[in-house]
Design a protein around this motif. Structure first.
Motif, PDB file in Angstrom:
ATOM      1  N   SER B  91       0.829  -1.211   0.000  1.00 33.19           N
ATOM      2  CA  SER B  91       0.000   0.000   0.000  1.00 33.19           C
ATOM      3  C   SER B  91       0.858   1.254   0.000  1.00 33.19           C
ATOM      4  O   SER B  91       0.535   2.250  -0.649  1.00 33.19           O
ATOM      5  CB  SER B  91      -0.915   0.013   1.226  1.00 33.19           C
ATOM      6  OG  SER B  91      -1.791  -1.065   1.178  1.00 33.19           O
ATOM      7  N   ARG B  95       2.142   4.057  -3.347  1.00 35.24           N
ATOM      8  CA  ARG B  95       2.028   5.512  -3.278  1.00 35.24           C
ATOM      9  C   ARG B  95       3.391   6.176  -3.096  1.00 35.24           C
ATOM     10  O   ARG B  95       3.475   7.275  -2.551  1.00 35.24           O
ATOM     11  CB  ARG B  95       1.052   5.912  -2.173  1.00 35.24           C
ATOM     12  CG  ARG B  95      -0.387   5.526  -2.521  1.00 35.24           C
ATOM     13  CD  ARG B  95      -1.368   5.830  -1.426  1.00 35.24           C
ATOM     14  NE  ARG B  95      -1.843   7.196  -1.412  1.00 35.24           N
ATOM     15  CZ  ARG B  95      -3.071   7.594  -1.778  1.00 35.24           C
ATOM     16  NH1 ARG B  95      -3.934   6.701  -2.200  1.00 35.24           N
ATOM     17  NH2 ARG B  95      -3.420   8.846  -1.710  1.00 35.24           N
ATOM     18  N   LEU B 129       3.036  -1.561   8.350  1.00 31.43           N
ATOM     19  CA  LEU B 129       2.835  -1.024   9.697  1.00 31.43           C
ATOM     20  C   LEU B 129       1.350  -0.885  10.030  1.00 31.43           C
ATOM     21  O   LEU B 129       1.001  -0.391  11.099  1.00 31.43           O
ATOM     22  CB  LEU B 129       3.494   0.352   9.812  1.00 31.43           C
ATOM     23  CG  LEU B 129       5.012   0.423   9.615  1.00 31.43           C
ATOM     24  CD1 LEU B 129       5.475   1.878   9.599  1.00 31.43           C
ATOM     25  CD2 LEU B 129       5.742  -0.333  10.713  1.00 31.43           C
ATOM     26  N   GLY B 130       0.483  -1.275   9.104  1.00 26.56           N
ATOM     27  CA  GLY B 130      -0.953  -1.131   9.354  1.00 26.56           C
ATOM     28  C   GLY B 130      -1.417   0.314   9.305  1.00 26.56           C
ATOM     29  O   GLY B 130      -2.380   0.691   9.964  1.00 26.56           O
ATOM     30  N   LEU B 131      -0.727   1.130   8.538  1.00 23.65           N
ATOM     31  CA  LEU B 131      -1.106   2.540   8.397  1.00 23.65           C
ATOM     32  C   LEU B 131      -1.475   2.822   6.939  1.00 23.65           C
ATOM     33  O   LEU B 131      -1.300   3.927   6.442  1.00 23.65           O
ATOM     34  CB  LEU B 131       0.060   3.446   8.819  1.00 23.65           C
ATOM     35  CG  LEU B 131       0.524   3.291  10.263  1.00 23.65           C
ATOM     36  CD1 LEU B 131       1.865   3.982  10.477  1.00 23.65           C
ATOM     37  CD2 LEU B 131      -0.514   3.856  11.217  1.00 23.65           C
ATOM     38  N   CYS B 132      -2.004   1.768   6.283  1.00 24.32           N
ATOM     39  CA  CYS B 132      -2.198   1.802   4.842  1.00 24.32           C
ATOM     40  C   CYS B 132      -3.123   2.934   4.390  1.00 24.32           C
ATOM     41  O   CYS B 132      -3.017   3.403   3.266  1.00 24.32           O
ATOM     42  CB  CYS B 132      -2.776   0.475   4.371  1.00 24.32           C
ATOM     43  SG  CYS B 132      -2.030  -0.934   5.183  1.00 24.32           S
ATOM     44  N   ASP B 133      -4.056   3.357   5.259  1.00 22.99           N
ATOM     45  CA  ASP B 133      -4.952   4.445   4.859  1.00 22.99           C
ATOM     46  C   ASP B 133      -4.223   5.784   4.875  1.00 22.99           C
ATOM     47  O   ASP B 133      -4.731   6.768   4.376  1.00 22.99           O
ATOM     48  CB  ASP B 133      -6.191   4.497   5.763  1.00 22.99           C
ATOM     49  CG  ASP B 133      -5.842   4.522   7.239  1.00 22.99           C
ATOM     50  OD1 ASP B 133      -4.697   4.165   7.583  1.00 22.99           O
ATOM     51  OD2 ASP B 133      -6.694   4.896   8.055  1.00 22.99           O
ATOM     52  N   GLY B 134      -3.018   5.807   5.449  1.00 23.96           N
ATOM     53  CA  GLY B 134      -2.236   7.040   5.457  1.00 23.96           C
ATOM     54  C   GLY B 134      -0.929   6.867   4.711  1.00 23.96           C
ATOM     55  O   GLY B 134       0.058   7.524   5.016  1.00 23.96           O
ATOM     56  N   THR B 146       1.970   9.994   8.757  1.00 26.83           N
ATOM     57  CA  THR B 146       1.267   9.469   7.579  1.00 26.83           C
ATOM     58  C   THR B 146       1.284  10.471   6.432  1.00 26.83           C
ATOM     59  O   THR B 146       1.675  11.628   6.610  1.00 26.83           O
ATOM     60  CB  THR B 146      -0.195   9.135   7.921  1.00 26.83           C
ATOM     61  OG1 THR B 146      -0.802  10.313   8.455  1.00 26.83           O
ATOM     62  CG2 THR B 146      -0.285   8.017   8.929  1.00 26.83           C
ATOM     63  N   ASP B 147       0.830  10.013   5.287  1.00 24.92           N
ATOM     64  CA  ASP B 147       0.725  10.839   4.073  1.00 24.92           C
ATOM     65  C   ASP B 147       2.023  11.595   3.806  1.00 24.92           C
ATOM     66  O   ASP B 147       2.030  12.812   3.601  1.00 24.92           O
ATOM     67  CB  ASP B 147      -0.451  11.822   4.184  1.00 24.92           C
ATOM     68  CG  ASP B 147      -1.767  11.095   4.394  1.00 24.92           C
ATOM     69  OD1 ASP B 147      -2.178  10.365   3.482  1.00 24.92           O
ATOM     70  OD2 ASP B 147      -2.364  11.218   5.486  1.00 24.92           O
TER      71      ASP B 147
END
Lengths: 490, 165
Positions: B91, B95, B129-134, B146-147
């Protein structure tokens, strides 16, 4: 800081969870409202509290009716009745395998002198998966209430919540929730005067994906290397500290709480019914959290009924593929499930949908969306690197297979690939794992599915890449030396 | 073992002993105890393994066996004050994480797995790291970022450097 908000107008009777901050909220809010998509009669339950102020505190949880289900269950239901209710709901584990939860509980021996242990699997490490993190960070008491009810049903006197190291905020919030719950009498001795006693402890992982496998998790709590055990005996018979043990996922125990609160009929009114022609199909009932990441406009954690189409999740919830590009492939449920193509995205996201398009299953229900510009060679390289890194090394086919798959992908990526490598990769993919019967746990199956699906569904792209980058040697069939690791970054 | 050369502080030992009631066996205390030691020393050298073994009544080999499985614990030298896990799983990679990781390597002058000579940063290329939405995302000690973009990364490194020194 990341802010989660409920950003779709309430009149649409649904709430999506968006990651947004500052003026971004207004922008995303508007775009969602103007998109003119059809409404869907579904009200969030698992994410209902997420986005409310201080949703992680006991006060906020109580204000939304928290712990009333536990109170009711302890007063009105026997443990056997709770097991029966969960069994009748056909709830299936949300951690990846989809095993019926009630059935798993019923494997515990009758009238065992104890102790019985309960483990909550919060070692969420599957690439693309992050929904348990959202639950624990924003609604830890919901997870805890589900855990306490599940322990009551299974007769467990002690529960361990195994949280991966990389979730420091989950750790803090879950620990605070446990402390608050204990002080308020929801944990400890004689909970709410029912005579039922329970202690809950957090156990912190140390960066190993294999700890998410239930017997690997058990070994890890016992303080050993997380090598999965050969089954049988299954944990229900001989698990943690050699005692009967249940291991359930975070989202599963949260579902247990809602089943007890709202009833079996409610749960079964959501999702995909069991296939009448398949007596072994328990159906796919209930709400599910879907994490969507990758090349979409609004990555995030969304709640929807099981059986929603992959297309709807991407287009309606996640705002479509970013930068106006076309979709190329989607990982439907965490990296280990494989990939589906753009033509297959009408697949229903229930426990059998992804199976029908050649994937390992629903997995964790977390999608990774890839746009038309992303190379499938990069995809498979990334996947093989992950599984080679995370193979625990216990079973030779997995340890060697994932390693050699990575070596080949390295070579292909560096422009030294051969067409024959694709067949060798498929041979590895077809021979490692539980399904071919060569490994103890499913990690190798997880490593195999991305290989099998990517090469079988995108073979032309792999062949073109190999032919273009290795003009002189793509047709070579004799063994070639492995690449030095330093030839490719990371 | 004489007290003067003991590695584990009284506080660390007390914190480990506090865990005893949480588990029915001493072996099960190993992993949380290693975290506590790692917190104190920044790594878990062989001497600390021996001291922990004495404390738990286990053989040092039993502890070494567990420790060596988890990539998290290092034994040779203390990790940097700020330990950065930079995610490069799918993920994040989709990006732009690989390019950002290269940029971070260049900024810090180290490769993944290394520590800066001033002992400030340890950089690790992490799997999800399980921060895929960021995505792209990283973890620096207990803080999530994130981002990420190049500019954001430069600012973060700068502020981490000033707060950690």
């Amino acid at each position: 800081m990341t802010v989660y908000i409920a950003a779709i107008p309430a009149r649409r009777r649904e709430r999506c969870l968006l990651r947004a901050s500052g003026e971004g909220i207004a922008r995303r809010f508007r775009s969602a409202a103007l998109s003119g998509l059809p409404t869907m009669p579904y009200q969030n339950v698992l994410l209902a509290n997420v986005g409310k102020p201080n949703s992680h505190t006991l006060a906020a949880y109580l204000a939304s009716g928290g712990y009333s289900t536990l109170r009711k269950v302890l007063k009105e239901k026997s443990p056997q009745e709770v097991v029966e209710i969960v069994r009748a709901s056909n709830l299936r584990g949300r951690g990846g395998a989809g095993f019926p939860t009630g059935l798993k509980w019923s494997f515990l021996p009758d009238k065992h002198p104890g102790p019985i242990y309960f483990c909550v699997n919060a070692d969420e490490s599957e690439p693309g998966t992050f929904v348990n993190r959202v639950q624990m960070e924003h609604d830890p008491h919901q997870v805890l209430e589900g855990t306490i009810i599940s322990c009551y049903a299974t007769g467990a006197s002690r529960a361990y919540i195994y949280i991966r190291y990389e979730y420091p905020l989950c750790w803090k919030r879950m620990q605070a929730a446990i402390d608050e719950a204990r002080a308020a009498g929801y944990l400890g001795r004689n909970i709410l005067g029912s005579g039922f006693s329970l202690e809950v402890y957090l156990h912190r992982g140390a960066g190993a994906y294999i700890c998410g496998e239930e017997t690997g998790l058990i070994e890890s709590i016992e303080g050993r290397r997380a090598w999965p055990r050969i089954k049988p005996p299954f944990p229900a018979v001989e698990g943690l500290f050699r005692k009967p043990t249940v291991v359930n996922n975070v989202e599963t125990v949260a579902c247990v709480k809602h089943i007890l609160e709202r009833g079996v009929a409610w749960f079964k009114s959501i999702g995909t019914p069991a296939d009448p022609n398949d007596p072994r199909d328990p159906g796919s009932y209930g709400p599910k959290l879907f994490g969507i990441s990758g090349h979409v406009n609004r990555p995030g954690c969304y709640e929807a009924p099981l059986g929603i189409s992959c297309r709807e999740l991407i287009e309606r919830f996640a705002g479509g593929v970013w930068k106006g590009r076309k979709l190329k492939a989607v990982v439907p449920g965490g990296l280990s499930t494989g990939v589906i193509t753009a033509e297959e995205i009408d697949t229903p996201m229930d426990f059998s949908g992804p199976l029908r398009v050649g994937c390992l299953g629903l997995g964790t229900g977390c999608l990774i969306v890839l746009d038309e510009t992303y190379s499938m060679v990069d995809f498979l390289y990334n996947s093989c690197r992950f599984f080679a890194h995370e193979s625990c090394g216990q079973c030779t086919p997995c340890r060697e297979g994932t390693h050699w798959a990575l070596q080949m992908l390295r070579r292909i990526k560096a422009g030294r690939g051969r067409i024959k490598d694709l067949d060798l990769l498929l041979e590895i993919g077809d021979t490692i794992g539980i399904l071919p019967g060569t490994t103890i746990c499913g990690l190798a199956d997880g490593a195999a599915w991305p290989i099998k699906t990517a090469i079988r569904k995108f073979r032309q792209e792999f062949e073109d890449y190999i032919k273009h980058t290795n003009v002189a040697g793509w047709m070579e069939t004799q063994p070639v030396p492995a690449l030095e690791q330093s030839a490719v970054a990371h | 073992m004489c007290t003067a050369s003991r590695l584990l502080s009284d506080q660390t030992i007390a914190a480990i002993e506090e865990l005893f009631p949480c588990y029915p066996t001493r072996q099960a205390v190993v992993l949380p105890a290693l975290h506590i030691i790692n917190q104190q020393l920044g790594h878990v050298p062989p001497q600390a393994v021996e001291e922990l073994a004495t404390l738990l009544g286990l053989a040092p080999a039993q502890i070494q066996d567990t420790l060596s499985f988890y990539g998290f614990f290092k034994q040779d030298k203390p990790q940097g004050k700020v330990r950065i896990w930079f995610c490069h799983s799918l993920s994040c990679a989709a990006r732009g994480a690989e390019e950002l990781l290269e940029h971070l390597c260049a900024t810090l002058g180290i490769r993944p797995g290394q520590t800066t000579p001033d002992g400030m940063f340890t950089l690790e290329a992490a799997e999800c790291l399980g921060l895929c939405d960021g995505a792209p995302a990283m973890l620096a000690n207990d803080t999530v970022y994130t981002d990420l973009t190049r500019e954001k990364l430069d600012q973060i490194v700068q502020s981490l450097r000033s707060t950690a020194s």
